[in-house]
Scaffold this motif. Structure first.
Motif, mmCIF file in Angstrom:
data_model
loop_
_atom_site.group_PDB
_atom_site.id
_atom_site.type_symbol
_atom_site.label_atom_id
_atom_site.label_comp_id
_atom_site.label_asym_id
_atom_site.label_seq_id
_atom_site.Cartn_x
_atom_site.Cartn_y
_atom_site.Cartn_z
ATOM 1 N N GLY A 1 53.346 16.016 -84.777
ATOM 2 C CA GLY A 1 53.979 14.868 -86.545
ATOM 3 C C GLY A 1 52.745 15.802 -86.931
ATOM 4 O O GLY A 1 52.427 16.063 -88.220
ATOM 5 N N LEU A 2 51.446 15.169 -86.266
ATOM 6 C CA LEU A 2 49.976 15.587 -87.285
ATOM 7 C C LEU A 2 49.888 17.263 -87.215
ATOM 8 O O LEU A 2 49.128 17.527 -89.014
ATOM 9 N N TYR B 1 49.104 18.383 -78.958
ATOM 10 C CA TYR B 1 48.525 17.866 -78.401
ATOM 11 C C TYR B 1 49.055 16.177 -78.688
ATOM 12 O O TYR B 1 49.175 15.449 -79.319
ATOM 13 N N ARG B 2 48.626 15.356 -77.693
ATOM 14 C CA ARG B 2 48.648 13.713 -77.417
ATOM 15 C C ARG B 2 47.863 13.563 -76.848
ATOM 16 O O ARG B 2 47.454 13.458 -75.229
ATOM 17 N N GLY B 3 47.452 12.221 -77.412
ATOM 18 C CA GLY B 3 46.404 11.463 -77.091
ATOM 19 C C GLY B 3 46.580 10.616 -75.974
ATOM 20 O O GLY B 3 47.059 10.213 -74.958
ATOM 21 N N LYS C 1 54.419 3.467 -84.299
ATOM 22 C CA LYS C 1 54.232 3.908 -82.764
ATOM 23 C C LYS C 1 52.824 3.697 -82.255
ATOM 24 O O LYS C 1 52.979 2.406 -81.510
ATOM 25 N N TYR C 2 51.382 3.521 -82.453
ATOM 26 C CA TYR C 2 50.416 3.143 -82.155
ATOM 27 C C TYR C 2 49.734 1.511 -82.766
ATOM 28 O O TYR C 2 48.817 1.723 -82.450
ATOM 29 N N ASP D 1 46.304 1.238 -89.760
ATOM 30 C CA ASP D 1 47.303 0.731 -89.289
ATOM 31 C C ASP D 1 45.380 -0.357 -87.888
ATOM 32 O O ASP D 1 44.770 -0.107 -88.549
ATOM 33 N N ALA E 1 47.172 7.166 -75.674
ATOM 34 C CA ALA E 1 48.706 6.953 -76.895
ATOM 35 C C ALA E 1 49.849 7.310 -75.210
ATOM 36 O O ALA E 1 50.951 6.869 -75.089
ATOM 37 N N ASN F 1 53.431 7.510 -87.492
ATOM 38 C CA ASN F 1 52.433 6.811 -85.744
ATOM 39 C C ASN F 1 52.243 5.548 -85.783
ATOM 40 O O ASN F 1 51.756 4.955 -84.938
ATOM 41 N N SER G 1 43.713 2.745 -86.821
ATOM 42 C CA SER G 1 43.089 4.036 -87.622
ATOM 43 C C SER G 1 43.200 4.138 -89.187
ATOM 44 O O SER G 1 45.073 3.322 -89.727
ATOM 45 N N ILE H 1 43.265 16.027 -82.582
ATOM 46 C CA ILE H 1 44.987 15.791 -82.062
ATOM 47 C C ILE H 1 45.789 16.410 -83.750
ATOM 48 O O ILE H 1 47.199 16.402 -83.218
ATOM 49 N N GLY I 1 56.951 10.981 -77.871
ATOM 50 C CA GLY I 1 56.067 11.508 -78.760
ATOM 51 C C GLY I 1 56.290 13.147 -78.998
ATOM 52 O O GLY I 1 56.517 13.465 -77.201
ATOM 53 N N THR I 2 56.344 13.910 -80.088
ATOM 54 C CA THR I 2 56.081 15.503 -79.005
ATOM 55 C C THR I 2 54.459 16.420 -79.611
ATOM 56 O O THR I 2 54.375 17.295 -79.018
ATOM 57 N N GLY I 3 53.941 15.594 -80.288
ATOM 58 C CA GLY I 3 52.485 16.157 -80.448
ATOM 59 C C GLY I 3 52.630 16.736 -81.528
ATOM 60 O O GLY I 3 51.296 18.263 -81.746
ATOM 61 N N ILE J 1 41.370 5.675 -82.173
ATOM 62 C CA ILE J 1 42.064 7.693 -81.160
ATOM 63 C C ILE J 1 39.761 7.260 -80.701
ATOM 64 O O ILE J 1 39.025 7.460 -81.494
HETATM 65 P P1 ADP Z 1 52.820 12.018 -81.721
HETATM 66 O O1 ADP Z 1 52.492 11.243 -81.619
HETATM 67 O O2 ADP Z 1 54.670 12.593 -81.133
HETATM 68 O O3 ADP Z 1 52.109 12.096 -79.480
HETATM 69 P P2 ADP Z 1 51.556 13.472 -83.564
HETATM 70 O O4 ADP Z 1 50.893 15.009 -83.974
HETATM 71 O O5 ADP Z 1 51.836 12.780 -84.508
HETATM 72 O O6 ADP Z 1 52.038 13.744 -82.187
HETATM 73 O O7 ADP Z 1 50.031 12.659 -82.735
HETATM 74 C C1 ADP Z 1 48.511 13.345 -81.870
HETATM 75 C C2 ADP Z 1 48.055 12.416 -81.292
HETATM 76 O O8 ADP Z 1 48.263 11.376 -82.827
HETATM 77 C C3 ADP Z 1 49.006 11.131 -80.579
HETATM 78 O O9 ADP Z 1 49.012 11.361 -79.110
HETATM 79 C C4 ADP Z 1 48.103 9.840 -80.843
HETATM 80 O O10 ADP Z 1 47.104 10.045 -79.483
HETATM 81 C C5 ADP Z 1 47.603 10.348 -81.701
HETATM 82 N N1 ADP Z 1 47.495 9.068 -83.064
HETATM 83 C C6 ADP Z 1 47.991 9.603 -84.202
HETATM 84 N N2 ADP Z 1 48.017 8.547 -85.075
HETATM 85 C C7 ADP Z 1 47.952 7.529 -84.473
HETATM 86 C C8 ADP Z 1 47.978 6.414 -85.125
HETATM 87 N N3 ADP Z 1 48.375 6.102 -85.567
HETATM 88 N N4 ADP Z 1 47.189 5.515 -83.737
HETATM 89 C C9 ADP Z 1 46.903 6.082 -82.740
HETATM 90 N N5 ADP Z 1 47.018 7.548 -82.241
HETATM 91 C C10 ADP Z 1 47.644 7.960 -83.475
#
Ligand code: ADP
Length: 711
Positions: free
Chosen positions: A676-677, A660-662, A617-618, A642, A665, A614, A701, A655, A672-674, A647
């Motif tokens: 990871g977290l 859930y995807r922001g 990616k972000y 990072d 994001a 993440n 974040s 999140i 992404g799949t929502g 967020i």
């Molecule tokens: P994905 O990354 O596949 O969308 P995650 O469950 O990993 O799913 O993350 C959920 C949401 O959290 C992301 O869609 C994003 O909006 C937010 N997020 C997670 N990590 C970060 C990050 N390092 N910086 C910004 N937003 C983040």
């Protein structure tokens, strides 16, 4: 949208069915029964309220009737006294005077002996046949001398001659009334001579020494004497004295009004009034509009008005009531102890009269009637008001008493028509008034009774349960809708995730199979890309499998004591060496060479990798990613920081939810799949730890894993 709703309803069929059967149907049924019961309660309460009101009104009526009966009984015993039977006027007068003093409810008494004009004690006038004051007249000799003095006075204008004769007559006269009358004549002659000092002395003499003296017609001499005295003062230039005497004479006229006929009263009052005006004309500065004199004069006039009204009442009684009552009571010449309660509206006032026949000495025949006209103000303001208050009527405005013409006597007029209004009449319709209770009270009573009712609260509870059920169902449906949306988003993003590496692998393998790529280095590069894509695919599949395993509780963790510090640094380095060319930094404040921690290395690696993924990616490619770990008491903190998109606060709680995807994001268009977290959270919690986030949009974040350890 409806499609989605249909799906949800289908999926939540059981829940909805359970809701309908256990909450909705019972609540609605019970509420309907409750409402019916409540309606019955309402009728019951209304009836109860009505009964209560009727009871109060009844007690008011009974108490009132008792008071009237008492007065009636008193009149009854009066007419049966020998004084009435024997027409002993003087005695009757005293009896009535006593009666009136004791009974303020008695407004006016009348006595009408057959063949006589009615008599209204304490009024003596009106041709009642009773002349209470017997004034002694002059003897024949005295009368002769008097005639001579009058001759001097009126024909010859020889006032001094008249005075001398009168003074001689005075010397030989003993009766005090006659003496006072002679003094009056002497004073009059002095006045005519403009000898005011002497006239004043004589008049003052009469007032001081003969206060009860009468004129030959029986009226009080000092009353007229005072007016003459005032005139003398006025002529002598003594304005104030003149004024005092005038007011005093007015006072006495009023005080003695019962001894005067109506005509006498008005004649005297107009004399006093004329005197007052002439003094005012002579001394305007003395009687300015706000002096006590003016107030006194006004008050006296008001009293006079009252007397005039009394006379009006008397003439109404005489002309309109007594004939009716006599007709009724003396129908049979024989005497019977029949009382009559009589009422009639005259000039807007209700005349309420109690009456009895007066027996003659044989006690077999009636020789007239006696009656009492009730004093309305006392009846309304004291008797009725008091009775109503004593009956426990606390809401004054809910009870109204109206007279025959519909005027409100007590309480307030109620304009709103109300079905609950109770209207009752007094016993024997005496007075012929209506007692009404308006319904507003009923409503208040009803509400308070209903609030106390068990049914009301049952219905309310049912409604609350129903509301609660509806809220839960609503929330479930909206949550389901959200999940449905997330899932469809997930499917599209997962297919995209799969499609990209698969397309790339396919294209590269085709190129390799065609044999067009000869260059060794290029081929190697192709193979490494294929391998990377395959690894990404594996990682993705791994995530999906992991989450479903974790959800179903099938994930088996294999905890083993691990030297965490070294393991973490190795994992991070490996991640960056294999996947990106990003700048990164590992920092630690831990000084111990080794920290042993019980972890499932594979699971924890998955969590760390997801956070690093993440972070990569972000954030932008040229930014640095910092991993740090430190110790705080018995907790080990791993921070992954990072400088990326950050967020927003409102998304931070969500999140960690599955799929859930922001918003930023998605805008950032990162794949992404929502999931990871969600995996991170599950893994960390399985290790007894927590994961937190600190972030500001645009500021980057920091994800923190907190792991407890025992030393
Ligand atoms: P994905 O990354 O596949 O969308 P995650 O469950 O990993 O799913 O993350 C959920 C949401 O959290 C992301 O869609 C994003 O909006 C937010 N997020 C997670 N990590 C970060 C990050 N390092 N910086 C910004 N937003 C983040």
């Amino acid at each position: 949208m409806f499609q989605g709703l249909k799906i949800i309803i289908r999926r939540q069929k059981r829940l909805i069915l359970i809701f309908l059967l256990t909450i909705f149907l019972p609540s609605v049924t019970l509420s309907i029964f409750g409402l019916i019961a409540l309606r019955n309660e309402k009728y019951r309460f209304e009836q109860q309220f009505r009964d209560q009101q009727l009871e109060i009104i009844d007690s008011v009526k009974t108490e009132f009737n008792q008071q009237i009966s008492e007065l009636e009984n008193e009149l009854h015993s009066l007419v049966q006294t020998p004084s009435f039977i024997n027409r002993d006027y003087r005695e009757i007068y005293t009896l009535i005077e006593n009666h009136l003093q004791k009974n303020p409810l008695s407004g006016q008494v009348f006595i009408a002996f057959n063949g006589n004009e009615p008599w209204f004690p304490p009024f003596r006038g009106g041709g009642s046949g009773y002349i209470p004051i017997n004034v002694k007249g002059f003897s024949g000799q005295q009368k002769k001398i008097l005639e001579q003095t009058e001759n001097y006075e009126f024909s010859q204008k020889n006032y001094q001659g008249a005075i001398t004769l009168l003074e001689e007559l005075l010397k030989v006269t003993e009766d005090s009334n006659l003496r006072a009358q002679l003094l009056n004549h002497i004073a009059r002659n002095h006045r005519k001579q403009k000898n005011y000092d002497k006239a004043i002395a004589n008049y003052t003499n009469i007032i001081r020494n003969f206060p009860d003296s009468r004129t030959s017609s029986g009226s009080l001499l000092p009353v007229t004497v005072r007016l003459q005295l005032a005139e003398c003062y006025l002529r002598s230039g003594l304005g104030e004295e003149a004024l005092n005497e005038t007011l005093q004479s007015f006072r006495e006229i009023i005080r003695n009004s019962s001894n005067l006929s109506e005509d006498q009263l008005s004649a005297y009052v107009s004399l006093a009034g004329d005197k007052f005006s002439s003094i005012r004309d002579t001394y305007p500065e003395m009687i300015s509009s706000d002096t006590t004199y003016v107030h006194d004069f006004k008050d006296l006039n008001l009293l006079y008005q009252k007397k005039v009204n009394k006379w009006k009442v008397i003439s109404s009684l005489k002309e309109e009531c007594i004939p009716d009552i006599s007709l009724e009571l003396l129908k049979d010449a024989e005497y019977g102890e029949t009382a009559k309660r009589y009422s009639k509206t005259i000039g807007g006032e209700d005349f309420l009269i109690l009456s009895f026949p007066i027996p003659d000495e044989t006690e077999e025949m009636a020789q007239g009637i006696a009656g009492i006209k009730i004093c309305n103000p006392f009846l309304e303001d004291s008797i009725l008001t008091e009775i109503i208050r004593n009956a426990g009527w606390n809401a004054d405005d809910s009870l109204t008493v109206t007279d025959m013409s519909g005027n409100v006597i007590l309480g307030y007029e109620t304009t709103s028509p109300n079905a609950n209004r109770i209207a009752l009449l007094f016993d024997e319709n005496f007075p012929p008034w209506k007692i009404e209770v308006n319904g507003n009270q009923t409503r208040t009573f009803l509400f308070s009774a209903i609030f106390k009712s068990y049914y009301f609260w049952t219905i309310l509870a049912m409604m609350a349960i129903l509301g609660f059920g509806i809220v839960i169902i609503g929330r479930t449906i909206s949550h389901e809708k959200e999940v449905l949306k997330l899932k469809s988003d997930f499917v599209s993003s997962v297919s995209h995730e799969f499609k990209t590496p698969i397309t790339s692998i396919k294209a590269l393998i085709e190129r390799l199979l065609e044999g067009t790529v000869k260059d060794e280095a290029r081929m190697k590069e192709y193979y490494s890309v294929i391998s990377q894509d395959a690894e990404d695919l594996g990682h993705l599949v791994g995530n999906i499998l992991d989450i479903s395993k974790m959800e179903e509780g099938l994930e088996q963790y294999d905890f083993a004591e691990t030297e965490f510090k070294g393991w973490l640094e190795g994992t991070v380095r490996k991640f960056f060496s294999r996947t990106t060319n990003r700048r990164y930094k590992i920092q630690t404040s831990i000084t111990e060479p080794s920290i042993p921690l019980n972890i499932d290395k594979n699971a924890m690696k998955l969590a760390i990798t997801n956070l690093l993924d993440n972070a990569v990616k972000y954030s932008s490619e040229d930014s640095e990613i910092r991993v740090s770990h430190e110790k705080q008491g018995n907790t080990l903190l791993v921070k992954i920081k990072d400088d990326g998109i950050g967020i927003p606060k409102n998304e931070q709680a969500k999140i960690f939810e599955k799929f859930y995807r922001g918003k930023s994001a998605l805008d950032h268009s990162a794949t992404g799949t929502g999931l990871g977290l969600t995996i991170v959270k599950q893994v960390v919690e399985a290790h007894g730890g927590k994961v937190q986030v600190e972030s500001e949009p645009g500021e980057g974040s920091t994800f923190v894993i907190l792991l407890p350890f025992s030393t």
